[in-house]
Structure formats: C-alpha cells, structure tokens
Design a protein around this motif. Sequence first.
Motif, PDB file in Angstrom:
ATOM      1  N   THR A  53       0.803  -1.220   0.000  1.00 20.30           N
ATOM      2  CA  THR A  53       0.000   0.000   0.000  1.00 20.30           C
ATOM      3  C   THR A  53       0.838   1.273   0.000  1.00 20.30           C
ATOM      4  N   THR A  54       2.169   1.131  -0.118  1.00 21.27           N
ATOM      5  CA  THR A  54       3.003   2.315  -0.301  1.00 21.27           C
ATOM      6  C   THR A  54       4.093   1.997  -1.320  1.00 21.27           C
ATOM      7  N   PHE A  55       4.597   3.037  -1.943  1.00 14.57           N
ATOM      8  CA  PHE A  55       5.714   2.915  -2.885  1.00 14.57           C
ATOM      9  C   PHE A  55       6.917   2.234  -2.222  1.00 14.57           C
ATOM     10  N   VAL A  56       7.218   2.674  -0.997  1.00 16.41           N
ATOM     11  CA  VAL A  56       8.403   2.160  -0.314  1.00 16.41           C
ATOM     12  C   VAL A  56       8.255   0.685   0.038  1.00 16.41           C
ATOM     13  N   GLY A  58       6.482  -1.453  -1.474  1.00 20.02           N
ATOM     14  CA  GLY A  58       6.588  -2.181  -2.731  1.00 20.02           C
ATOM     15  C   GLY A  58       8.027  -2.303  -3.197  1.00 20.02           C
ATOM     16  N   LEU A  59       8.773  -1.235  -3.011  1.00 20.33           N
ATOM     17  CA  LEU A  59      10.176  -1.226  -3.438  1.00 20.33           C
ATOM     18  C   LEU A  59      10.984  -2.264  -2.655  1.00 20.33           C
ATOM     19  N   LEU A  71       4.031  -0.036 -10.006  1.00 18.29           N
ATOM     20  CA  LEU A  71       3.435   0.953  -9.105  1.00 18.29           C
ATOM     21  C   LEU A  71       2.224   1.591  -9.777  1.00 18.29           C
TER      22      LEU A  71
ATOM     23  N   THR B   9       6.075  -7.239  -8.565  1.00 23.17           N
ATOM     24  CA  THR B   9       5.689  -6.878  -7.209  1.00 23.17           C
ATOM     25  C   THR B   9       4.784  -5.661  -7.338  1.00 23.17           C
ATOM     26  N   ALA B  11       2.389  -2.548  -6.147  1.00 20.71           N
ATOM     27  CA  ALA B  11       2.169  -1.562  -5.086  1.00 20.71           C
ATOM     28  C   ALA B  11       1.257  -0.474  -5.628  1.00 20.71           C
ATOM     29  N   ALA B  12       0.491   0.123  -4.747  1.00 14.16           N
ATOM     30  CA  ALA B  12      -0.365   1.245  -5.116  1.00 14.16           C
ATOM     31  C   ALA B  12      -0.124   2.366  -4.120  1.00 14.16           C
ATOM     32  N   ASP B  13      -0.162   3.587  -4.584  1.00 11.36           N
ATOM     33  CA  ASP B  13       0.071   4.699  -3.666  1.00 11.36           C
ATOM     34  C   ASP B  13      -0.608   5.950  -4.205  1.00 11.36           C
ATOM     35  N   TRP B  49       3.604   2.766 -13.307  1.00 16.26           N
ATOM     36  CA  TRP B  49       5.053   2.924 -13.433  1.00 16.26           C
ATOM     37  C   TRP B  49       5.705   1.581 -13.127  1.00 16.26           C
ATOM     38  N   ILE B  90      18.076  -1.810  -4.119  1.00 16.41           N
ATOM     39  CA  ILE B  90      17.814  -0.420  -3.731  1.00 16.41           C
ATOM     40  C   ILE B  90      19.165   0.260  -3.500  1.00 16.41           C
ATOM     41  N   ARG B 101       3.098  10.233   6.722  1.00 13.24           N
ATOM     42  CA  ARG B 101       2.017   9.716   5.885  1.00 13.24           C
ATOM     43  C   ARG B 101       0.765   9.769   6.737  1.00 13.24           C
TER      44      ARG B 101
END
Lengths: 82, 329
Positions: A53-56, A58-59, A71, B9, B11-13, B49, B90, B101
């Motif tokens: 539920t966050t970009f981070v 997911g990263l 994303l 993988t 993710a949603a934001d 993205w 990373i 947040r």
Amino acid sequence: MGRPMLALLLSLTPVAPTQDELRLPDLTDLSRWQEHLALSPEDRRFDSLDWSTTFVDGLRRAEAEDQPLLLWAMNGHPLGCT
Amino acid sequence: MLELAAKFTCAADEVWRLQRGSDEDCVLFQRWVNGGERITDRGSRQGLWVFAAGGRLLGAGNTRSIDAVVALLEDALDAYAELDETQRRIPAGIELDAAHRWEHGYPEGGLALLRLSRDLAREGLAAPPSSRWNRDTFWCSADEVSAMLPEDLGLGATFELPLIATRLARFCLVDDVRGQTLPYAPAEIGEARLVATVTHRNADGVHFALRGHTRATAGELWQLGENLWTPKRGSPHTMECEIIGMAVFNGERFTAFDLVAVGKRTGRTQFNGRAKDPGPSLIGFRLELAPPNLHLAPAFAALYEVAWIPRPELATWRLSPAECGLEEK
C-alpha cells in the motif's frame, strides 16, 4: 424538424425525477442491502494481487522478490478512494 | 492480465504526495520518473510505473487499454531480465521511511471502517447493482469511541453517536462513485444523527442496532478554506441519507460495525464525474470493519483536525516545499 418529431423526441428523452419524486427505498433489511451493495468476485479481481500500500513497501518487496515493481499511482489512493 | 501482473511486485500509492513531497521516498520517486530531477511543474504523474529496485524506469503509461498495459508489462519484463544484480537492488544510503504519511494516524484499538459507495437504481433492491463503485476508509480513535459510549449499556439503552454521525456526513457519505469528490463543511451539515440501541448482550459483548439520518447541502461557496481540497470553483451539491446498521462492542473495542446508508444525491463537485448527471439519483454506502492490516487513511484525513492524526510539516502539498520557501530551490 416538425412538431410531431419534436414531440416524439421529447417523449423519449429521459427526465430525471425531481427531488420530491425520488423516494428513498425501504431500508429495513440490513443483510439484503449489504449483499446488494457488496463487491462481486468480478469487481474484486484486482484484489487477488498482493498489493503493497506504499511505494516504499513495494520497493522493498521488489528487491526481496527480485521482481520489477509495478506501481499504480493515482490522485487518491487506488486501493482506497480515487 | 492477472497472470502477467503476478510476475511483478505490485504496489499502489497516492500520487500527489509522491510527486510534490520532500520526504526521501517522494524525492526518489520524482527523480526516477523525471529524468533524475525533482518535479517542479504542476503536471500529474498518475498512472502505471514500472521500476527496478535500483531505480531504472522500465515502463510507464496511463491508459485504460488492456492491450497497451499488456505491452507495457511485457516490455518491462524483458528490460528487467537484462539488468544485473546491482541494478536490482535499492541504492545504498537512502532513508526510505516517510517522515509523514496520513496512515501514521491509524487508530489502533479504535474504529477503522472500510466504506464502499455505489450508484443505485431508482428501483432499489429490485434492480441489479451498478457497476460503478468506489472505496474509502473511516476512522475514530479509541478515546473517541470510549467517550461516546455511556456507562449504562443495559438492554434497551438508547444513545446518540454524534461524532460518528457528523464525521460520516462530512467525509464519508459523499458522492465519489465516479471520481474524486469534496467533503462537507460543518456549516453544510443540516442533520447528522446516529442512534444506538442495545438489543442484547452475550459472550461476544453488547449488541447494538443503529439507525440514523444525515443531510448535507453545499452551495457555490467553498467553506473549508485553503487546503489540498480547495476547488477552483464551487458547485452546489447535496446528500441526504438514511442509515441502518448493527454493532458489537466487547468492552474494549467494536468487533463488528456494519452500516448501510442509502441516499439521495444532487449536483456535482469539480472532479466527481457528475457534470452530465446532476440527479437527483440514489446512491448506496456499505461500511464494515476494515481488515486489520489495511491502514489506508481516509481520503479527507487531513480535514479531520484531530490531534491523534499527525500532520505534515507543510500545511499542504498544493505548493512544493521549494515554492513554500521551506526547502532550498
């Protein structure tokens, strides 16, 4: 356009009810309404993916899983309110 | 499509913070999608993205075309296969944890609800439900919940839940079925009532029946000041809802909280997709306890104005930190 045609078109044009004409339906059966409003399996297909539920988050997962990160970024959280 | 997406993988934001904010994760996103530079323009970066964890942008698009998305994902997979080990890691030395947040305000031990909104046919239950829907969340802190519950929870006890009713009317029972909408100001709430009646008690706790009514009317004048949600122009819109529900309180927290609201909506807001559908028409809402691991913040968390939801250093992301003079340009 002749008057008969105009009259026909007007009669076929959907007319929104007025505020007074539109009545709220009976709301006594909670479980029936819950079922009626619930998302169908078709609606929820995107939920079958394991979304972070966050970009981070997911990263970090993408690195751990050695996969590219997809994303989905929108105004309003896509898994909440868009 | 799902099989293909499972090779990623996912993710949603929320993009507004990412494209305007100054936390490290926002800066990282901005540099990765903007050729290595911070974003200073006002354009939106909504869409899909694809990145490698090392920062390589593998694909991007903002389309509803399934074929286009499939092509995007397949190309991205091919590009990822070409990357070496370092490019899949990373970058070292980056502080990824966000300073702020809205999810940081998640009300542990309180009430967190998942809300669905859906268009309804005039025939109500007699017609199939609409395929148009949206989701949001609703929060009350543990202290707010305990402050609302009276000491006397005997059979037949009846009491009001004014805070929940008002918060529902302002932020939750809103017309976002077709797109992002706006909250109501306190002065725009004509009525907000939610009444709880103790129906029985058992080993699970105290069981309540819930019944309520809300009425909100917004005119052309925006009444919530300058903030993230301030529209370019006001648009009259209304919402009137009947509410029914049930809840179970186990002495410490709600273990069930189910609400259905059916309402009459009119008008539009700037981006809610009702320009050609001013109504009146019917709209339905279903609320239930959010899954414990779902900490998504309510869309209008920034307007709750409660101490238990931490606020960011900057009052708004309408202007970037550099534009506010809080960060070197």
